[in-house]
Write a protein that holds these residues in place. Sequence first.
Motif, PDB file in Angstrom:
ATOM      1  N   THR A  92      71.721 -47.162  79.990  1.00  0.00           N
ATOM      2  CA  THR A  92      69.925 -47.503  79.975  1.00  0.00           C
ATOM      3  C   THR A  92      69.909 -45.886  79.152  1.00  0.00           C
ATOM      4  O   THR A  92      69.414 -45.591  77.883  1.00  0.00           O
ATOM      5  CB  THR A  92      68.874 -47.928  81.335  1.00  0.00           C
ATOM      6  N   MET A  93      70.070 -44.945  79.471  1.00  0.00           N
ATOM      7  CA  MET A  93      70.168 -43.566  79.284  1.00  0.00           C
ATOM      8  C   MET A  93      71.052 -43.400  77.677  1.00  0.00           C
ATOM      9  O   MET A  93      69.991 -42.814  77.071  1.00  0.00           O
ATOM     10  CB  MET A  93      70.732 -42.552  80.302  1.00  0.00           C
ATOM     11  N   ALA A  94      72.249 -44.327  77.704  1.00  0.00           N
ATOM     12  CA  ALA A  94      72.072 -44.806  76.176  1.00  0.00           C
ATOM     13  C   ALA A  94      71.667 -45.149  75.511  1.00  0.00           C
ATOM     14  O   ALA A  94      71.614 -44.522  73.508  1.00  0.00           O
ATOM     15  CB  ALA A  94      73.889 -44.764  76.156  1.00  0.00           C
ATOM     16  N   LEU A  95      71.459 -46.025  75.879  1.00  0.00           N
ATOM     17  CA  LEU A  95      70.127 -47.049  75.165  1.00  0.00           C
ATOM     18  C   LEU A  95      69.275 -46.121  74.397  1.00  0.00           C
ATOM     19  O   LEU A  95      68.971 -46.478  73.209  1.00  0.00           O
ATOM     20  CB  LEU A  95      69.257 -48.104  75.702  1.00  0.00           C
ATOM     21  N   LEU A  96      68.561 -45.058  75.318  1.00  0.00           N
ATOM     22  CA  LEU A  96      67.033 -44.588  75.295  1.00  0.00           C
ATOM     23  C   LEU A  96      67.412 -43.504  74.432  1.00  0.00           C
ATOM     24  O   LEU A  96      66.841 -43.340  73.082  1.00  0.00           O
ATOM     25  CB  LEU A  96      66.741 -44.159  76.556  1.00  0.00           C
ATOM     26  N   ASP A  97      69.019 -43.025  74.527  1.00  0.00           N
ATOM     27  CA  ASP A  97      69.407 -41.855  73.016  1.00  0.00           C
ATOM     28  C   ASP A  97      69.076 -42.273  71.856  1.00  0.00           C
ATOM     29  O   ASP A  97      68.689 -41.908  70.817  1.00  0.00           O
ATOM     30  CB  ASP A  97      70.542 -41.016  74.340  1.00  0.00           C
ATOM     31  N   LYS A  98      69.783 -43.665  71.551  1.00  0.00           N
ATOM     32  CA  LYS A  98      70.330 -43.983  70.788  1.00  0.00           C
ATOM     33  C   LYS A  98      68.808 -44.573  69.931  1.00  0.00           C
ATOM     34  O   LYS A  98      69.089 -44.351  69.027  1.00  0.00           O
ATOM     35  CB  LYS A  98      71.298 -45.657  71.152  1.00  0.00           C
ATOM     36  N   LEU A  99      68.252 -44.536  71.058  1.00  0.00           N
ATOM     37  CA  LEU A  99      66.670 -44.959  69.802  1.00  0.00           C
ATOM     38  C   LEU A  99      66.083 -43.958  69.665  1.00  0.00           C
ATOM     39  O   LEU A  99      64.590 -44.390  69.623  1.00  0.00           O
ATOM     40  CB  LEU A  99      65.688 -46.035  70.600  1.00  0.00           C
ATOM     41  N   GLY A 100      65.899 -42.966  70.148  1.00  0.00           N
ATOM     42  CA  GLY A 100      65.602 -41.408  69.621  1.00  0.00           C
ATOM     43  C   GLY A 100      64.325 -41.287  70.693  1.00  0.00           C
ATOM     44  O   GLY A 100      63.238 -40.415  70.366  1.00  0.00           O
ATOM     45  N   LEU A 101      64.336 -41.471  71.720  1.00  0.00           N
ATOM     46  CA  LEU A 101      63.059 -42.164  72.935  1.00  0.00           C
ATOM     47  C   LEU A 101      63.528 -40.119  74.313  1.00  0.00           C
ATOM     48  O   LEU A 101      63.119 -40.590  75.069  1.00  0.00           O
ATOM     49  CB  LEU A 101      63.139 -43.027  73.912  1.00  0.00           C
ATOM     50  N   LEU A 102      65.425 -39.550  74.093  1.00  0.00           N
ATOM     51  CA  LEU A 102      65.557 -38.756  75.175  1.00  0.00           C
ATOM     52  C   LEU A 102      65.394 -37.680  73.843  1.00  0.00           C
ATOM     53  O   LEU A 102      65.621 -37.534  72.686  1.00  0.00           O
ATOM     54  CB  LEU A 102      66.772 -39.275  75.044  1.00  0.00           C
ATOM     55  N   ALA A 159      62.787 -36.770  78.610  1.00  0.00           N
ATOM     56  CA  ALA A 159      61.617 -37.907  78.207  1.00  0.00           C
ATOM     57  C   ALA A 159      61.481 -37.205  77.519  1.00  0.00           C
ATOM     58  O   ALA A 159      60.383 -36.339  77.284  1.00  0.00           O
ATOM     59  CB  ALA A 159      60.860 -38.531  79.422  1.00  0.00           C
ATOM     60  N   GLY A 160      61.188 -38.090  76.274  1.00  0.00           N
ATOM     61  CA  GLY A 160      60.303 -37.637  75.177  1.00  0.00           C
ATOM     62  C   GLY A 160      61.404 -37.446  73.544  1.00  0.00           C
ATOM     63  O   GLY A 160      62.819 -36.985  73.783  1.00  0.00           O
ATOM     64  N   PRO A 161      60.621 -37.714  72.746  1.00  0.00           N
ATOM     65  CA  PRO A 161      61.624 -37.275  71.488  1.00  0.00           C
ATOM     66  C   PRO A 161      62.136 -36.568  71.242  1.00  0.00           C
ATOM     67  O   PRO A 161      61.999 -35.319  71.935  1.00  0.00           O
ATOM     68  CB  PRO A 161      60.661 -38.044  70.486  1.00  0.00           C
TER      69      PRO A 161
END
Length: 140
Positions: free
Chosen positions: A60-70, A83-85
């Motif tokens: 989940t964290m890898a996905l959020l990171d890949k999407l630029g959301l972390l 959390a946050g771009p």
Amino acid sequence: MSTQQQLLNQLKTAGYKLTPQRRAVIAALVKSANPVTNQSLHAALKPDHPEIGLVTVYRTMALLDKLGLLCRFNYGDHISFRAGPPEHHHHLVCRGCGNVVDFTDHCPLELQSAVERNTGFRITEHTLEFAGYCRSCQEA
């Protein structure tokens, strides 16, 4: 709209399912005041969500990171997230307690321009972190 809802909306917009596990990981991530590691996030989830494995947290964290959301923080081999771009901002990182302070308003744009001028490198993004000890840790 809350940060949690924004992350969920962005996942959905990108075509990903909003599974109960992803919702729980995002809720725990947003709830944390300081950056978290995958392991610390998993430990925080365990009491209320014993069914969520460490692999699920990593994915989940890898996905959020890949999407630029972390926003990612690298300290050698230690990686943590908030959390946050990964928007244009800079950090003061306490090596004692792990507290992270943003200092966007003190952006040394002239430093970036000088590096570009002196190296011929076109900078498209950067991170700047100063590491040390906060006042509380210095006093301890």
